[in-house]
Structures are given as structure tokens and as C-alpha cells.
Scaffold this motif. Structure first.
Motif, PDB file in Angstrom:
ATOM      1  N   SER A  31      10.768  10.130   5.708  1.00 39.16           N
ATOM      2  CA  SER A  31       9.847   9.288   4.625  1.00 39.16           C
ATOM      3  C   SER A  31       9.572   7.964   5.481  1.00 39.16           C
ATOM      4  N   ARG A  32      10.872   7.655   6.418  1.00 35.60           N
ATOM      5  CA  ARG A  32      10.627   6.239   6.904  1.00 35.60           C
ATOM      6  C   ARG A  32      10.561   5.328   5.870  1.00 35.60           C
ATOM      7  N   GLU A  33      11.459   5.302   4.848  1.00 36.34           N
ATOM      8  CA  GLU A  33      11.666   4.720   3.598  1.00 36.34           C
ATOM      9  C   GLU A  33      10.240   4.452   2.700  1.00 36.34           C
ATOM     10  N   GLN A  34       9.565   5.700   2.739  1.00 38.64           N
ATOM     11  CA  GLN A  34       8.350   5.754   2.110  1.00 38.64           C
ATOM     12  C   GLN A  34       7.237   4.814   2.542  1.00 38.64           C
ATOM     13  N   SER A  35       7.078   4.697   3.954  1.00 33.32           N
ATOM     14  CA  SER A  35       5.977   3.930   4.567  1.00 33.32           C
ATOM     15  C   SER A  35       5.042   4.544   5.183  1.00 33.32           C
ATOM     16  N   VAL A  36       3.820   4.329   5.367  1.00 33.30           N
ATOM     17  CA  VAL A  36       2.796   4.952   6.001  1.00 33.30           C
ATOM     18  C   VAL A  36       1.971   3.908   7.026  1.00 33.30           C
ATOM     19  N   TRP A  37       1.877   4.370   8.149  1.00 31.05           N
ATOM     20  CA  TRP A  37       0.991   3.125   8.891  1.00 31.05           C
ATOM     21  C   TRP A  37      -0.401   3.599   8.928  1.00 31.05           C
ATOM     22  N   ARG A  38      -1.318   2.756   9.671  1.00 30.45           N
ATOM     23  CA  ARG A  38      -2.630   2.747   9.765  1.00 30.45           C
ATOM     24  C   ARG A  38      -3.349   4.135  10.234  1.00 30.45           C
ATOM     25  N   ASP A  39      -2.613   4.679  11.178  1.00 31.27           N
ATOM     26  CA  ASP A  39      -3.036   6.091  11.883  1.00 31.27           C
ATOM     27  C   ASP A  39      -2.776   6.960  10.712  1.00 31.27           C
ATOM     28  N   GLU A  40      -1.709   7.039  10.333  1.00 33.44           N
ATOM     29  CA  GLU A  40      -1.490   8.026   9.314  1.00 33.44           C
ATOM     30  C   GLU A  40      -2.333   7.948   8.018  1.00 33.44           C
ATOM     31  N   ALA A  41      -2.420   6.689   7.765  1.00 37.10           N
ATOM     32  CA  ALA A  41      -3.606   6.562   6.489  1.00 37.10           C
ATOM     33  C   ALA A  41      -4.886   7.015   6.711  1.00 37.10           C
ATOM     34  N   ALA A  42      -5.353   7.230   7.851  1.00 39.77           N
ATOM     35  CA  ALA A  42      -6.539   7.930   8.245  1.00 39.77           C
ATOM     36  C   ALA A  42      -6.433   9.225   7.961  1.00 39.77           C
ATOM     37  N   THR A  43      -5.320   9.875   8.082  1.00 42.24           N
ATOM     38  CA  THR A  43      -5.055  11.355   7.956  1.00 42.24           C
ATOM     39  C   THR A  43      -5.075  11.506   6.549  1.00 42.24           C
ATOM     40  N   TRP A  44      -4.292  10.565   5.911  1.00 44.20           N
ATOM     41  CA  TRP A  44      -4.094  10.737   4.379  1.00 44.20           C
ATOM     42  C   TRP A  44      -5.262  10.646   3.511  1.00 44.20           C
ATOM     43  N   GLN A  45      -6.204   9.722   3.951  1.00 45.52           N
ATOM     44  CA  GLN A  45      -7.378   9.401   2.875  1.00 45.52           C
ATOM     45  C   GLN A  45      -8.429  10.520   3.198  1.00 45.52           C
ATOM     46  N   VAL A  46      -8.579  10.940   4.574  1.00 44.15           N
ATOM     47  CA  VAL A  46      -9.383  12.078   5.024  1.00 44.15           C
ATOM     48  C   VAL A  46      -8.992  13.295   4.325  1.00 44.15           C
ATOM     49  N   ALA A  47      -7.720  13.693   4.332  1.00 46.86           N
ATOM     50  CA  ALA A  47      -7.279  14.856   3.737  1.00 46.86           C
ATOM     51  C   ALA A  47      -7.528  15.073   2.300  1.00 46.86           C
ATOM     52  N   ARG A  48      -7.513  13.868   1.467  1.00 49.19           N
ATOM     53  CA  ARG A  48      -7.782  13.808   0.169  1.00 49.19           C
ATOM     54  C   ARG A  48      -9.214  14.008  -0.044  1.00 49.19           C
ATOM     55  N   ARG A  49     -10.133  14.251   0.614  1.00 51.11           N
ATOM     56  CA  ARG A  49     -11.409  14.440   0.272  1.00 51.11           C
ATOM     57  C   ARG A  49     -11.921  15.923   0.360  1.00 51.11           C
ATOM     58  N   SER A  50     -12.986  16.134  -0.065  1.00 51.67           N
ATOM     59  CA  SER A  50     -13.332  17.391  -0.158  1.00 51.67           C
ATOM     60  C   SER A  50     -13.821  18.219   0.972  1.00 51.67           C
ATOM     61  N   VAL A  51     -13.886  19.455   1.195  1.00 50.79           N
ATOM     62  CA  VAL A  51     -14.297  20.013   2.549  1.00 50.79           C
ATOM     63  C   VAL A  51     -15.609  19.457   2.826  1.00 50.79           C
ATOM     64  N   ALA A  52     -16.615  19.424   1.889  1.00 47.24           N
ATOM     65  CA  ALA A  52     -17.851  18.924   1.882  1.00 47.24           C
ATOM     66  C   ALA A  52     -17.843  17.586   2.662  1.00 47.24           C
ATOM     67  N   ASP A  53     -17.272  16.682   1.942  1.00 41.72           N
ATOM     68  CA  ASP A  53     -16.971  15.199   2.424  1.00 41.72           C
ATOM     69  C   ASP A  53     -16.554  15.104   3.859  1.00 41.72           C
ATOM     70  N   ILE A  54     -15.633  15.810   4.046  1.00 44.80           N
ATOM     71  CA  ILE A  54     -15.059  15.899   5.532  1.00 44.80           C
ATOM     72  C   ILE A  54     -15.968  16.200   6.443  1.00 44.80           C
TER      73      ILE A  54
END
Length: 484
Positions: A31-54
Motif C-alpha cells: 500500500s506504500r502507506e496508503q499513497s497513490v501517485w499521479r500516474d496511478e491516479a490516472a489508472t484509478w480514475q479511469v477504471a472507475r468510469r463506465s465502459v462507455a465513458d472509457i
């Protein structure tokens, strides 16, 4: 030594040890002390969209990572968004790559070469960095290991049509994850030339490779229309090639210890091209357009690990006749020494400070500082990623610069209003929270919208609170005069 090797061969698959070893390294501090950096944030926020939005977004940006985003969307849907879900695929992929290194080394240079290479793979600094990264590069490394293992299988005369089909399919999947992984094909060409492969090998390889490239070609051509996404990569300089030069020197030493001969399938004939050709190829491409980032050829570390295994295997063979009792302990001893020597770096790579910023920590600060009726701004607009990853922390805040949301606009950061509109809305606020980079990592403000935001804040607002954490900063501004 014979009884120990027999134990590995007949009672416990030798590849299982590096697989579990790499898996343990990946789960350590995941978890790296529950940290997420900007490149991973791109994965995170896109993965939460619908397939149509992706799909809508891929038509605008990041088509090169489309398959990976869809994969992560499925995982987030099944297991929920978390750092474990984000990074575990990379851990598993690197474990598979380590197992492939072990099997290849075992087949071509003996059990100790395979075991040594497999254990060394997980300790390589580049591998340890991307072992816990929510991006596709570890998956590509696994694909490189699998495709190389399939190539070795057919070169040893044990291949069938199904192996060539699997080879082409694996290369294609890697290309769909990032088409620069196709640099593995010239590396395999070098192996075929080195081993003087005949027409019986060249023909099916050409069919499989051509089919993979042809299937990936539409993505390659379309993603080139989005080349502005890599415009930030700096031009190639001499200091950027120092790292690859050192790796190639180490690899050449390992190949010398393997005693390669032209026309013979050896570990060096497979490993040295896999290490050298992608690195040299990316350098060549970077002379045309700046593209040199080590993560694009992370899969070449499979070749480096194989060469390290070759060196360790040669050392065990040399020590065996003179020190038969000590020889079996050589590889474990080297691994222990390497673990101790690399421990400070291993700990550093598992800390939040190993990345340029932390999206989640600054979101927690926003939650503490915000008040009812507050507005929020982001400089640059890409820093909106913290709100997209942690929307609950920004609940109640009005994103006053945003004209169209990222999902609606098919972008990663959304579309903002013009400078005049932003200035007007800002002057109507009593309190504004600004989320930006800390000075040590911030780039000069260049966009007109960001210049307008900065100008209004400096002239009409005063700072009442400021927090900096892990590369991100949140500053609270209050209006000097009455809101307009």
C-alpha cells in the motif's frame, strides 16, 4: 550438490521458488502507506468510469493504454477500488515473469542458472519499482517472459503450432498494452540469427510476428494521432544513456561467462539480445521523437536477470569440483548478500517519497480544511486527479473552473472555462481552496487559464492556511474585499 539439484527437479518445481519469492517482495509494503501517485491516479480514475465513458475517452487520449484500463475497470468492478486491487496485477505479473526467467535459465544453463536468475529478477531495482505500480509495464514484462519461453521451446525442437499461436497472441496482447513492447521482436530476430535458425523456424515465426503486428497496427496508427501526450518527454541526452550502457556492460559480462557460440542455442543467445536490442531500439526511436523512458523497455530486465543467472550458474559449475559441499550454497549466499545490500533501496521504493507526489494525502488535507460554501481550483488542471480519485473528500466543494467533467469531455482532467469566465467566478467567492504541486516539483505556469487563476488569487485573496504533503499542496485563500 547432486542431491539438492535432484530435490529441485523432482520434488519441487524450481520455478515455484522465484515465483513465491517475487510474490513476497511485491506484497511487502504494497500500500506504500496508503499513497497513490499521479500516474496511478490516472489508472484509478479511469477504471472507475463506465465502459462507455472509457471508450469515449480513448477516442481523445490514452488509446495506447486502452486494454489496461478496461482490465482494471473489470477488477475495480469485482473487488472495489483500493491500492491492493490497483497494484496486485503488477505483483502477480512480475511473479510470472520471474517464473519464466527460471524455466528458461534451467532449460538452457542448468538449475542453478535458472534459480539464480529467477531470484535476481525480483531484486533488480527497476523491477522493484514497477512491481508495485498500478500501470501496465509489469504485465508487459510477464508477456515478454512468456513469449521468450515459447520461443525457447520451439528452438529446442519441442514446439507445435499451438506454441506459435500462443507466441503471436502473447506478443499481440503486450502490444495492446503498449505497442513499444514490439521491440521484443527484433530481439527475438537476433536470437534466431545467433542460433542460425533454419527455414523451419523462420517461417512460422514470421507468420506469428506479422500477424501480431498487423493486428496491433490500427492501435499504433491511431495512437500516433495522440502523440501530444508524450510531448513532455525531454530529448535524448548523453546522461540518459548511461544507465542502459551500464546494463549492457553487465549483460555482456554475463554472456561471456555463459561461453556462447554462434549456431548454438545458449542462455546468452536468448538473454543478451533481449536486454540490448530493446534498449538500443528505444534510443534509436528517441532520436526521431523523444520517447526514452526506462519503463517502456522494462521487459528487457528479463534478459538482464537471465544473464545474472548465467553468471551464477557458471560460478556454481566452477566451484563444484573444488568445493562440492559449498557450491550448492553459492546462489543462496549471493541472494542474501544482494538482499542486505539493496535493503535501503528496497525500503525507499516502498515509501510514499519514492514517487513525485501523493494524491490521497492531499485529499485528506482538503477534507480537514474545507468549509461549507468553499470553492476549489486546480493548478495545473491535471491536479484535479486528486478529486477524481477521492471524490468523497471534495464533497460540498464547487469546482468553479470546470466547464465539462472528465467523463463528459472524454479526457483525463476535464475541460475548463476560459480565463475571463474563471476570473469572474473567482471574484464571486469568499473562500477558495487551491490544490497544486509543491514548489520543488512544480513546473512553471504556462496555460492562460492557470495564469488567470494565479493573478486573481494574488491580487484579491490572502492566504489563511497552507498544507504541503508528499509533493502536493493545498492552500486556503480568503477574499480581501467583498465578493463581486
Amino acid at each position: 550438490m547432486t542431491c539438492r539439484i535432484t530435490f529441485f527437479r523432482h520434488r519441487l518445481p524450481v520455478w515455484l521458488i522465484p515465483l513465491l519469492w517475487t510474490l513476497a517482495l511485491g506484497l511487502w509494503g504494497l500500500s506504500r502507506e496508503q499513497s497513490v501517485w499521479r500516474d496511478e491516479a490516472a489508472t484509478w480514475q479511469v477504471a472507475r468510469r463506465s465502459v462507455a465513458d472509457i471508450w469515449h475517452m480513448l477516442g481523445q487520449v490514452d488509446a495506447v493504454h486502452g486494454l489496461y484500463y478496461l482490465l482494471m475497470h473489470g477488477l475495480f468492478e469485482c473487488f472495489g477500488p483500493s491500492t491492493t486491487t490497483l497494484r496486485l496485477p503488477s505483483v502477480l505479473a512480475m511473479a510470472v515473469a520471474a517464473a519464466c526467467v527460471t524455466v528458461i535459465g534451467h532449460r538452457l544453463a542448468g538449475v542453478w542458472a535458472g534459480l539464480g536468475g529467477g531470484l535476481a529478477f525480483g531484486l533488480l531495482p527497476a523491477v522493484q519499482f514497477y512491481l508495485q505500480e498500478g500501470r501496465p509495464y509489469a504485465l508487459i514484462a510477464a508477456g515478454a517472459g512468456i513469449s521468450t519461453l515459447l520461443l525457447v521451446t520451439v528452438l529446442r525442437g519441442r514446439g507445435r503450432t499451438v506454441h506459435w499461436a500462443a507466441y503471436g497472441g502473447t506478443v499481440l496482447v503486450c502490444a495492446l498494452l503498449n505497442w513499444l513492447s514490439l521491440l521484443i521482436l527484433p530481439a527475438h530476430v537476433a536470437t534466431l540469427v545467433w542460433t542460425k535458425a533454419g527455414r523451419r523456424m523462420w517461417t512460422p515465426w514470421s507468420v506469428a510476428a506479422t500477424a501480431a503486428v498487423a493486428a496491433a497496427l490500427p492501435l499504433i496508427l491511431f495512437s500516433r494521432t495522440q502523440s501530444h501526450q508524450v510531448s513532455w518527454i525531454p530529448p535524448l541526452t548523453w546522461h540518459m544513456v548511461i544507465g542502459p550502457a551500464v546494463l549492457l556492460a553487465i549483460g555482456t559480462l554475463g554472456s561471456v561467462l555463459d561461453r556462447p557460440r554462434a549456431g548454438r542455442l545458449s542462455l546468452a543467445a536468448v538473454a543478451l539480445p533481449l536486454l540490448a536490442v530493446p534498449q538500443i531500439g528505444l534510443i534509436g526511436l528517441s532520436l526521431i521523437q523523444p520517447l526514452f523512458l526506462d519503463r517502456y523497455v522494462l521487459f528487457s530486465m528479463v534478459g538482464l536477470a537471465l544473464l545474472i543467472g548465467a553468471a551464477l550458474g557458471a560460478a556454481v559449475r566452477s566451484a563444484g569440483p573444488r568445493f562440492p559441499r559449498a557450491a550448492p550454497w553459492l546462489v543462496p549466499a549471493v541472494v542474501v548478500v544482494a538482499v542486505v545490500a539493496l535493503l535501503p533501496q528496497s525500503l525507499a521504493k516502498r515509501s510514499p517519497s519514492s514517487r513525485v507526489d501523493d494524491v490521497l494525502s492531499v485529499a485528506a488535507d482538503v477534507r480537514q480544511l474545507k468549509k461549507a460554501g468553499d470553492a476549489v481550483l486546480f493548478i495545473p488542471a491535471a491536479r484535479r486527479d486528486t478529486a477524481l480519485v477521492s471524490p468523497e473528500d471534495f464533497a460540498g466543494l464547487r469546482d468553479i473552473a470546470l466547464a465539462r467533467s472528465p467523463a463528459e469531455s472524454g479526457t483525463l482532467k476535464g475541460t475548463e472555462a476560459g480565463p475571463d469566465r474563471i476570473r469572474t467566478v473567482m471574484l464571486a467567492q469568499r473562500r477558495i481552496l487551491l490544490v497544486t504541486d509543491t514548489p520543488e516539483v512544480a513546473r512553471p505556469v504556462s496555460a492562460e487559464r492557470d495564469k488567470a487563476k494565479t493573478s486573481v488569487l494574488e491580487k484579491h485573496f490572502t492566504v489563511v492556511a497552507d498544507e504541503q504533503v508528499r509533493g502536493r499542496q493545498v492552500t486556503v485563500y480568503e477574499r480581501l474585499g467583498p465578493a463581486q
